[in-house]
Scaffold this motif. Sequence first.
Motif, PDB file in Angstrom:
ATOM      1  N   HIS A 242       0.916  -1.512   0.026  1.00  0.00           N
ATOM      2  CA  HIS A 242       0.122   0.116  -0.170  1.00  0.00           C
ATOM      3  C   HIS A 242       0.882   0.907  -0.520  1.00  0.00           C
ATOM      4  CE1 HIS A 242      -3.131   2.988   1.065  1.00  0.00           C
ATOM      5  NE2 HIS A 242      -2.355   2.814   2.060  1.00  0.00           N
ATOM      6  N   TYR A 243       1.953   1.033   0.866  1.00  0.00           N
ATOM      7  CA  TYR A 243       3.110   2.522   1.057  1.00  0.00           C
ATOM      8  C   TYR A 243       3.323   2.734  -0.984  1.00  0.00           C
ATOM      9  CZ  TYR A 243       6.155   5.264   2.291  1.00  0.00           C
ATOM     10  OH  TYR A 243       7.899   6.209   2.185  1.00  0.00           O
ATOM     11  N   VAL A 244       3.944   1.841  -0.945  1.00  0.00           N
ATOM     12  CA  VAL A 244       4.735   1.368  -1.969  1.00  0.00           C
ATOM     13  C   VAL A 244       4.744   2.065  -3.548  1.00  0.00           C
ATOM     14  CG1 VAL A 244       6.528   0.337  -3.460  1.00  0.00           C
ATOM     15  CG2 VAL A 244       6.935  -0.072  -1.171  1.00  0.00           C
ATOM     16  N   ASN A 245       2.810   1.507  -3.355  1.00  0.00           N
ATOM     17  CA  ASN A 245       1.959   1.990  -4.364  1.00  0.00           C
ATOM     18  C   ASN A 245       1.294   3.013  -4.445  1.00  0.00           C
ATOM     19  OD1 ASN A 245       2.747  -0.993  -5.847  1.00  0.00           O
ATOM     20  ND2 ASN A 245       1.309  -1.842  -5.362  1.00  0.00           N
ATOM     21  N   LEU A 246       1.275   3.758  -3.450  1.00  0.00           N
ATOM     22  CA  LEU A 246       1.167   5.118  -3.029  1.00  0.00           C
ATOM     23  C   LEU A 246       1.145   5.873  -4.618  1.00  0.00           C
ATOM     24  CD1 LEU A 246       0.889   5.933   0.326  1.00  0.00           C
ATOM     25  CD2 LEU A 246      -0.904   6.129  -0.932  1.00  0.00           C
ATOM     26  N   LYS A 247       0.317   6.614  -4.765  1.00  0.00           N
ATOM     27  CA  LYS A 247       0.860   8.154  -6.612  1.00  0.00           C
ATOM     28  C   LYS A 247       1.459   9.056  -5.755  1.00  0.00           C
ATOM     29  CE  LYS A 247       0.993  10.147 -10.252  1.00  0.00           C
ATOM     30  NZ  LYS A 247       2.083   9.101 -11.323  1.00  0.00           N
ATOM     31  N   GLU A 248       0.474   8.958  -4.590  1.00  0.00           N
ATOM     32  CA  GLU A 248       1.117  11.069  -4.278  1.00  0.00           C
ATOM     33  C   GLU A 248       1.310  10.375  -2.609  1.00  0.00           C
ATOM     34  OE1 GLU A 248      -2.452  12.781  -4.186  1.00  0.00           O
ATOM     35  OE2 GLU A 248      -1.782  13.710  -6.516  1.00  0.00           O
ATOM     36  N   ASP A 249       1.869  11.269  -1.989  1.00  0.00           N
ATOM     37  CA  ASP A 249       1.840  11.580  -0.398  1.00  0.00           C
ATOM     38  C   ASP A 249       2.458  10.582   0.158  1.00  0.00           C
ATOM     39  OD1 ASP A 249       0.978  12.300   2.658  1.00  0.00           O
ATOM     40  OD2 ASP A 249      -0.101   9.981   2.942  1.00  0.00           O
ATOM     41  N   ASN A 250       3.736  10.302  -1.154  1.00  0.00           N
ATOM     42  CA  ASN A 250       4.913   9.382  -1.137  1.00  0.00           C
ATOM     43  C   ASN A 250       6.043  10.400  -1.847  1.00  0.00           C
ATOM     44  OD1 ASN A 250       7.028   7.572  -1.821  1.00  0.00           O
ATOM     45  ND2 ASN A 250       5.506   6.336  -2.132  1.00  0.00           N
ATOM     46  N   ILE A 251       7.405  10.091  -1.025  1.00  0.00           N
ATOM     47  CA  ILE A 251       8.323  10.431  -1.233  1.00  0.00           C
ATOM     48  C   ILE A 251       9.119  10.388  -2.428  1.00  0.00           C
ATOM     49  CG2 ILE A 251      10.179   9.629   0.470  1.00  0.00           C
ATOM     50  CD1 ILE A 251      11.773  11.705   1.456  1.00  0.00           C
ATOM     51  N   HIS A 252       9.081   8.936  -3.108  1.00  0.00           N
ATOM     52  CA  HIS A 252       9.594   9.178  -4.466  1.00  0.00           C
ATOM     53  C   HIS A 252       8.867   9.032  -5.118  1.00  0.00           C
ATOM     54  CE1 HIS A 252      10.477   5.270  -1.195  1.00  0.00           C
ATOM     55  NE2 HIS A 252      11.126   5.219  -1.874  1.00  0.00           N
ATOM     56  N   TRP A 253       6.891  10.085  -4.788  1.00  0.00           N
ATOM     57  CA  TRP A 253       7.167  10.853  -6.270  1.00  0.00           C
ATOM     58  C   TRP A 253       6.968  11.840  -5.818  1.00  0.00           C
ATOM     59  CZ3 TRP A 253       4.125  11.865  -9.891  1.00  0.00           C
ATOM     60  CH2 TRP A 253       3.171  12.554 -10.142  1.00  0.00           C
ATOM     61  N   LEU A 255       9.727  13.453  -4.833  1.00  0.00           N
ATOM     62  CA  LEU A 255      11.376  13.504  -5.204  1.00  0.00           C
ATOM     63  C   LEU A 255      11.937  13.374  -6.895  1.00  0.00           C
ATOM     64  CD1 LEU A 255      13.244  11.346  -2.726  1.00  0.00           C
ATOM     65  CD2 LEU A 255      13.230  13.744  -3.340  1.00  0.00           C
ATOM     66  N   SER A 256      10.369  13.229  -7.755  1.00  0.00           N
ATOM     67  CA  SER A 256      10.704  13.104  -9.703  1.00  0.00           C
ATOM     68  C   SER A 256      10.203  14.506  -9.845  1.00  0.00           C
ATOM     69  CB  SER A 256       9.609  12.126  -9.987  1.00  0.00           C
ATOM     70  OG  SER A 256       7.999  13.055  -9.666  1.00  0.00           O
ATOM     71  N   ARG A 257      10.796  14.943 -10.969  1.00  0.00           N
ATOM     72  CA  ARG A 257      10.337  16.249 -11.690  1.00  0.00           C
ATOM     73  C   ARG A 257       9.233  16.803 -11.206  1.00  0.00           C
ATOM     74  NH1 ARG A 257      13.694  16.121 -16.788  1.00  0.00           N
ATOM     75  NH2 ARG A 257      13.399  14.171 -17.199  1.00  0.00           N
ATOM     76  N   GLU A 258       8.169  16.092 -11.520  1.00  0.00           N
ATOM     77  CA  GLU A 258       6.706  15.828 -12.135  1.00  0.00           C
ATOM     78  C   GLU A 258       6.192  16.224 -10.454  1.00  0.00           C
ATOM     79  OE1 GLU A 258       2.239  13.574 -13.566  1.00  0.00           O
ATOM     80  OE2 GLU A 258       4.658  12.871 -13.705  1.00  0.00           O
ATOM     81  N   GLY A 259       7.061  15.098  -9.636  1.00  0.00           N
ATOM     82  CA  GLY A 259       6.253  15.218  -8.161  1.00  0.00           C
ATOM     83  C   GLY A 259       6.353  16.767  -7.428  1.00  0.00           C
ATOM     84  N   LYS A 261       6.985  19.233  -9.301  1.00  0.00           N
ATOM     85  CA  LYS A 261       6.279  20.256  -9.388  1.00  0.00           C
ATOM     86  C   LYS A 261       4.832  20.364  -8.990  1.00  0.00           C
ATOM     87  CE  LYS A 261       4.572  21.722 -13.866  1.00  0.00           C
ATOM     88  NZ  LYS A 261       4.398  21.763 -15.955  1.00  0.00           N
ATOM     89  N   GLU A 262       3.712  19.558  -8.648  1.00  0.00           N
ATOM     90  CA  GLU A 262       3.163  19.329  -8.459  1.00  0.00           C
ATOM     91  C   GLU A 262       2.749  19.611  -6.802  1.00  0.00           C
ATOM     92  OE1 GLU A 262       0.158  18.389  -9.439  1.00  0.00           O
ATOM     93  OE2 GLU A 262       0.641  18.404 -10.949  1.00  0.00           O
ATOM     94  N   LEU A 263       4.033  19.577  -5.848  1.00  0.00           N
ATOM     95  CA  LEU A 263       4.465  19.589  -4.779  1.00  0.00           C
ATOM     96  C   LEU A 263       4.653  21.571  -4.821  1.00  0.00           C
ATOM     97  CD1 LEU A 263       4.624  19.581  -1.390  1.00  0.00           C
ATOM     98  CD2 LEU A 263       7.331  18.441  -1.986  1.00  0.00           C
ATOM     99  N   THR A 264       5.379  21.832  -5.248  1.00  0.00           N
ATOM    100  CA  THR A 264       5.465  23.268  -5.447  1.00  0.00           C
ATOM    101  C   THR A 264       4.184  23.932  -5.587  1.00  0.00           C
ATOM    102  OG1 THR A 264       7.507  22.885  -6.534  1.00  0.00           O
ATOM    103  CG2 THR A 264       6.449  25.245  -6.867  1.00  0.00           C
ATOM    104  N   LYS A 265       2.899  23.268  -6.255  1.00  0.00           N
ATOM    105  CA  LYS A 265       2.042  23.730  -5.994  1.00  0.00           C
ATOM    106  C   LYS A 265       1.028  24.199  -4.794  1.00  0.00           C
ATOM    107  CE  LYS A 265       0.904  22.654 -11.078  1.00  0.00           C
ATOM    108  NZ  LYS A 265      -0.689  21.395 -11.969  1.00  0.00           N
TER     109      LYS A 265
END
Length: 265
Positions: A242-253, A255-259, A261-265
Amino acid sequence: MSTIAFRNQGKSNGDICNNYPTVFEHGFVGWGEQDGIYKWAPYLGVFHGPLVKELRNRGYEVYQPSTSGWQSAWDRCCELWAIINGGTVDYGKVHSERYGHERYGRTYPGLLKDLGTPGDHEKINLVGHSFGGPTVRTLIHLLAEGSEIERQGTDPDDLSDLFKGGKVKWVHSCTTLAGTHNGVTLPEQIQRAVKPLAFTFFSLAPLTSGTWFSKVYGFHLDRFGLSSQTKHVGWDPTLLLHYVNLKEDNIHWELSREGAKELTK
């Protein structure tokens, strides 16, 4: 180190001189003073001696708390707020329900329970390294604006002070060191390997919980039922999935460029 964040050894230097405390927030896979690993490998100053100790010897009030090196910026902020202000970590009613994890975490005595009162603790300096950069920026946003979603979905008497906002004046400065504000490319380069690698590594959390290793380094995944404080006889791998498959609320997401960008919004 920026003179904005630290007082100038008693020398007059205009408005940038201050005696406000400084809190350092570590990055991905990082650790703080409460982790056993810090004694022989301080997060800041591993090769030349602990920076926090040196600053204290020079009269500065500094802290380097232990938050999770594996959680999202939101969850790390909730932990950091409880560590600074004192009390039980509240990840938010709406947030926790949305991402399927427990709402409350560990309880802390508070490093600066009088933060916001007149004097040296009226404000705080925040310094974030790597993913600690986006983390302290998110914390400042919550202190200033709070969370409208949490306010709408939570009983006012049950709402964490962090989500109420109105505390922007509590922050004197924000300094980031190699902050991952635009994300990093590594998660994209090894996209197919991220989930199996993460699942394998995170398996250490329940397997080492309650052992000597948990005192050396804490995963802080309690909100997913992966506590490092109690010994697990058996564990449910679906918690990790469940943790690994989270699309959001996840540091790996995030840390990506797309993630990022969304976090900065």
